[in-house]
Design a protein around this motif. Sequence first.
Motif, PDB file in Angstrom:
ATOM      1  N   THR A   1       0.851  -1.189   0.000  1.00  0.00           N
ATOM      2  CA  THR A   1       0.000   0.000   0.000  1.00  0.00           C
ATOM      3  C   THR A   1       0.886   1.236   0.000  1.00  0.00           C
ATOM      4  O   THR A   1       2.039   1.201   0.457  1.00  0.00           O
ATOM      5  CB  THR A   1      -0.916   0.056   1.241  1.00  0.00           C
ATOM      6  N   ASP A   2       0.343   2.330  -0.474  1.00  0.00           N
ATOM      7  CA  ASP A   2       1.093   3.580  -0.461  1.00  0.00           C
ATOM      8  C   ASP A   2       1.424   3.989   0.967  1.00  0.00           C
ATOM      9  O   ASP A   2       2.509   4.515   1.240  1.00  0.00           O
ATOM     10  CB  ASP A   2       0.296   4.683  -1.161  1.00  0.00           C
ATOM     11  N   ASP A   3       0.516   3.753   1.886  1.00  0.00           N
ATOM     12  CA  ASP A   3       0.769   4.105   3.282  1.00  0.00           C
ATOM     13  C   ASP A   3       1.978   3.342   3.824  1.00  0.00           C
ATOM     14  O   ASP A   3       2.823   3.909   4.529  1.00  0.00           O
ATOM     15  CB  ASP A   3      -0.462   3.792   4.139  1.00  0.00           C
ATOM     16  N   PHE A   4       2.097   2.066   3.488  1.00  0.00           N
ATOM     17  CA  PHE A   4       3.234   1.276   3.951  1.00  0.00           C
ATOM     18  C   PHE A   4       4.533   1.818   3.351  1.00  0.00           C
ATOM     19  O   PHE A   4       5.533   1.979   4.055  1.00  0.00           O
ATOM     20  CB  PHE A   4       3.041  -0.192   3.567  1.00  0.00           C
ATOM     21  N   GLY A   5       4.513   2.095   2.057  1.00  0.00           N
ATOM     22  CA  GLY A   5       5.707   2.621   1.415  1.00  0.00           C
ATOM     23  C   GLY A   5       6.102   3.981   1.936  1.00  0.00           C
ATOM     24  O   GLY A   5       7.275   4.236   2.249  1.00  0.00           O
TER      25      GLY A   5
ATOM     26  N   GLY B   1       1.002  11.666  -4.554  1.00  0.00           N
ATOM     27  CA  GLY B   1      -0.251  11.010  -4.190  1.00  0.00           C
ATOM     28  C   GLY B   1      -0.091   9.500  -4.156  1.00  0.00           C
ATOM     29  O   GLY B   1       0.994   8.966  -4.371  1.00  0.00           O
ATOM     30  N   PRO B   2      -1.176   8.771  -3.888  1.00  0.00           N
ATOM     31  CA  PRO B   2      -1.109   7.330  -3.660  1.00  0.00           C
ATOM     32  C   PRO B   2      -1.243   6.457  -4.911  1.00  0.00           C
ATOM     33  O   PRO B   2      -1.463   5.252  -4.794  1.00  0.00           O
ATOM     34  CB  PRO B   2      -2.298   7.093  -2.723  1.00  0.00           C
ATOM     35  N   ASN B   3      -1.128   7.035  -6.104  1.00  0.00           N
ATOM     36  CA  ASN B   3      -1.379   6.270  -7.323  1.00  0.00           C
ATOM     37  C   ASN B   3      -0.142   5.507  -7.791  1.00  0.00           C
ATOM     38  O   ASN B   3       0.914   6.101  -8.025  1.00  0.00           O
ATOM     39  CB  ASN B   3      -1.865   7.206  -8.436  1.00  0.00           C
TER      40      ASN B   3
END
Length: 342
Positions: A71-75, A297-299
């Motif tokens: 996930t973007d949050d993890f990265g 952003g998270p994309n």
Amino acid sequence: MKFFILATLFGLSLAICSHKDCTSCASDSSCFWDNGAGECKWVLFQVLSARENIILQPLSCPASLPAFQYTDDFGRNTVFPFAMASNVDGVENVATCLTGNTKNAQVLKQYTVPCDMLGSNCSATLFYHPDANAVVLAFRGSKGTAQFVIEALDLLFKSSQTAPLYNGNVFKYFSNSIQLLWAAGLGNDLSAQIQSHPNSQLWVFGHSLGGALSTLAANAAVRSGIIAKDRVIVSTMGEPRTGDYTFASEVTENLPQAYRIVHYKDIVPKMALKVALSQTNAYHNNFEVWYNNDMSGPNFAVNDRADDGSGSNVDIIGDLDSHLNYFNTDMNSYGPGPCTQS
């Protein structure tokens, strides 16, 4: 006459390359898998297919994504701060760089060794993250122009070697560096930490040179029996091609939950240069996470093919700016005080 020749060639292609799945097709040196058409074709017909659809090796056949979903949050809030903290000298300084999801992590030990003829250092930091019950190992990236140039020359001339910590061939700079760090106590201490936390996961992170060393260390930990592969999560940023096809195959087998994060046109993951799709002396493992944007952003897109003409490889030419900026942050000016890199 032309129609007859084309019909004959098409008939030969069907006769020679009758495989119905990508793996068996790509295992046949006479054939290639056209991923766009979903068909096995004669290797001479590559000129008629788009580069991003051509699969010549089984490792690049579409694979099922891991149980652990990136996930973007993890990265952004775990991988990135741990990797950046590992760039700092001294355990006490490393602790000041842990932010967000990593702030409660315990800094256990740092390992630093000279790893080239100019005395440039390679370094790893070992953590325990109680919030996630994870032993975390983070590797420092390249520091300074001299170290980066030495690595680049090693990749340019494709100088590689074998070693007990892995199967296949790995580029010498990475191979020598991981062996020095492992012998400096990293291997023994990592084993001891896993034994002290028997239900923990092992998370391994790094950027650039640190990405290559992360992959090597995590693979060595599984290969040597320190930890089971389903308990290991690897996330690297801007990792170069670390070794050959045999090495990449072992890594894909031993580290099924490994993700290589790539920012836009980052030039380093395109090194060592892979000109022909048939080339196997430099090869990435699965799976690529491609942010084809500025990472503000998270994309992102997860590529389920290891190292062919798909994903970030659609851009043959890369740039250094993308390598030095991850998660919309200039990595040379990250963080407060000792966290700022120069």
